[in-house]
Design an enzyme around this catalytic site. Structure first.
Site, PDB file in Angstrom:
ATOM      1  N   HIS A 104       0.879  -1.171   0.000  1.00  0.00           N
ATOM      2  CA  HIS A 104       0.000   0.000   0.000  1.00  0.00           C
ATOM      3  C   HIS A 104       0.918   1.223   0.000  1.00  0.00           C
ATOM      4  O   HIS A 104       1.995   1.182   0.604  1.00  0.00           O
ATOM      5  CB  HIS A 104      -0.833   0.120   1.280  1.00  0.00           C
ATOM      6  CG  HIS A 104      -1.749  -1.025   1.593  1.00  0.00           C
ATOM      7  ND1 HIS A 104      -1.329  -2.159   2.201  1.00  0.00           N
ATOM      8  CD2 HIS A 104      -3.084  -1.163   1.409  1.00  0.00           C
ATOM      9  CE1 HIS A 104      -2.364  -2.974   2.382  1.00  0.00           C
ATOM     10  NE2 HIS A 104      -3.442  -2.394   1.904  1.00  0.00           N
ATOM     11  N   ASP A 107       2.215   2.006   3.427  1.00  0.00           N
ATOM     12  CA  ASP A 107       3.133   1.048   4.089  1.00  0.00           C
ATOM     13  C   ASP A 107       4.561   1.467   3.825  1.00  0.00           C
ATOM     14  O   ASP A 107       5.420   1.357   4.693  1.00  0.00           O
ATOM     15  CB  ASP A 107       3.075  -0.375   3.502  1.00  0.00           C
ATOM     16  CG  ASP A 107       1.706  -0.951   3.387  1.00  0.00           C
ATOM     17  OD1 ASP A 107       0.856  -0.595   4.206  1.00  0.00           O
ATOM     18  OD2 ASP A 107       1.502  -1.783   2.471  1.00  0.00           O
TER      19      ASP A 107
HETATM   20  C1  XLS Z   1      -7.392  -6.739   4.432  1.00  0.00           C
HETATM   21  C2  XLS Z   1      -6.990  -6.953   3.050  1.00  0.00           C
HETATM   22  C3  XLS Z   1      -5.866  -6.048   2.579  1.00  0.00           C
HETATM   23  C4  XLS Z   1      -5.768  -6.058   1.076  1.00  0.00           C
HETATM   24  C5  XLS Z   1      -4.962  -4.942   0.523  1.00  0.00           C
HETATM   25  O1  XLS Z   1      -8.061  -7.552   5.060  1.00  0.00           O
HETATM   26  O2  XLS Z   1      -6.664  -8.289   2.867  1.00  0.00           O
HETATM   27  O3  XLS Z   1      -4.672  -6.431   3.176  1.00  0.00           O
HETATM   28  O4  XLS Z   1      -5.247  -7.251   0.606  1.00  0.00           O
HETATM   29  O5  XLS Z   1      -5.508  -3.703   0.828  1.00  0.00           O
END
Ligand code: XLS
Ligand code: NI
Ligand code: NI
Length: 440
Positions: A104, A107
């Site tokens: 993301h 992140d």
């Molecule tokens: C959350 C989601 C997230 C997505 C990406 O539960 O799995 O991690 O994969 O935003």
């Protein structure tokens, strides 16, 4: 490799040593270049590490703060720390021997005081990511934007009742697509985050869903405008953090995409623990998306059967990965998608080496699933049993119905003539299950 400044000192490149390996820091089944069904394992599996869990996960939970020992997290300036963390991340990716990672925007780089400052921070970190990608050949499987942590997204982003939350999210996704493109990302994922509701009394569901579609169309248009060729994914999740999320499961998402004319642009990114929260097995989600032509990518993890939320554990169950790989092979594989470990080490597994154990286990579990599924397909026993179960449909009547030349009237005439339908045959579920166990 990182040399003198190694974060994971004492751990070398993880190698395939076969099932009899002595070391637990070795692969027993994942042999990257071994050929299965005409393709190296690494091209079937296309493993990715999630930046958010592996390098930003602290182990915090609602009852206490983080527990992770990450000795490299020692830089006071968040942007400097973000750049330094990229070195650590790539040391890990390289030692593990995966081809991909996912992130993301927030992140990898800290949010600034303004949108412009956040974008600038992101550019600085993307420079570092780009250098490491070029040095190592490791690629970005997909990028995404965090549209759920900031208080501006308290009511959602694309589905917020506050139009400026929508506008800010649009700006954020525009930038996230640009950096994904710059890094040669093979895809871009939409996960709903807080796109859903806690209470229907205060929610205009139709308006919110229309807005979500508008948002995705803008993303698709912008990708076209700048020539971003990556695959868009929509990731289903039925609940958490919201009581209901609009991207509930594969069937709901596919219906949404078709309703709003997005079906040519977006495929599914299916996550195991999200499937179980929706009351499905991941095999169901893969089969459903596969049969509809929407199978895109996989977020690999597993839930705990006794815990009702998204525990995001690493997958260790070979039976489950066999089911998954069987469906994935059946529908022609995942590329340009892959298998992204959207999974975190337990709060109690706080040492850096645990990151290795977790990913090695997940990779070996999928490699075994791949080998077993390929053996099942080569042998064809299951396929044959399924065909036998539907044998009547291969007779003249079944063929005519499937070809569309029969009607209620003609079928009534046929059954009036016969008086009763032919006897049904056994489903043989236990036989199927026993046959599958012969491969394990
Ligand atoms: C959350 C989601 C997230 C997505 C990406 O539960 O799995 O991690 O994969 O935003
Ligand atoms: Ni996910
Ligand atoms: Ni999840």
């Amino acid at each position: 490799m990182a040399g003198a400044h190694e974060a994971f000192a004492g751990i070398g490149r993880i190698k395939y040593e076969g099932p009899a390996a002595k070391s637990m820091l070795a692969f027993r089944h994942y042999d990257a270049d071994a050929v299965v069904e005409g393709k190296p394992m690494k091209d079937h599996l296309r493993f990715a590490v999630s930046y958010w869990h592996a390098f930003r996960g602290t182990g915090a939970d609602p009852f206490g703060p983080g527990t992770m020992l990450r000795p490299w997290e020692n830089e006071a300036d968040p942007l400097k720390m973000a750049v330094k963390r990229v070195d650590v991340a790539f040391e890990f990716l390289e030692k593990l021997g995966v081809g991909f990672y996912c992130f993301h925007d927030r992140d990898v780089a800290p949010e600034g005081a303004t949108l412009a400052e956040s974008n600038k921070n992101l550019d600085v970190v993307v420079d570092a990511l780009e250098k490491h990608q070029q040095r190592t050949g490791i690629k970005l499987l997909w990028g995404t934007a965090n549209l759920f942590s900031s208080p501006r997204y308290v009511h959602g982003a694309a589905t917020s009742p506050n139009v400026e939350s929508f506008a800010y999210a649009a700006a954020q996704v525009k930038k996230a697509i640009e950096v994904t493109q710059r890094l040669g990302g093979a895809g871009y994922t939409f996960w709903g985050g807080r796109e859903g509701y806690q209470c229907l009394w205060n929610t205009d569901m139709k308006r919110e869903t229309d807005h979500l579609a508008k948002f995705m169309h803008m993303a698709v248009d912008y990708a076209k405008e700048i020539g971003f060729k990556g695959q868009f994914y929509f990731e289903p999740k039925p609940r958490e953090p919201m009581k209901h999320q609009y991207d509930f499961d594969a069937a709901t998402c596919i219906n949404f995409l078709r309703t709003y004319g997005l079906e040519k642009h977006v495929k599914m990114n299916l996550e195991t623990n999200h499937a179980t929260l929706a009351g499905h097995e991941i095999q169901h989600e893969l089969e459903y998306a596969g049969m509809q032509g929407f199978l895109g990518s996989v977020d690999a993890n597993t839930g705990d059967t006794l815990v009702g939320w998204d525990t995001d554990q690493f997958p260790t169950n070979v039976y489950m990965t066999t089911q998954m790989m069987y469906s994935i092979l059946k529908y022609g594989g995942l590329a340009p998608g892959g298998i992204n470990f959207d999974a975190k080490v337990r709060r109690e597994s706080f040492e850096p080496v645990d990151l290795f154990h977790a990913h090695i286990g997940g990779m070996d579990t999928f490699a075994r699933g791949l080998k077993i599924a390929a053996a099942m397909r080569a042998d064809g026993a299951i396929q044959k049993l399924v065909e036998e179960r539907y044998a009547s449909w291969s007779g003249p009547l079944g063929k005519r119905i499937e070809a569309g030349t029969e009607s209620f009237k003609s079928l009534e005439a046929e059954m009036l003539k016969k008086g009763e339908s032919a006897a049904c045959t056994s489903g043989r579920q236990e036989l199927f299950e026993n046959v599958i166990n012969t491969y394990l």
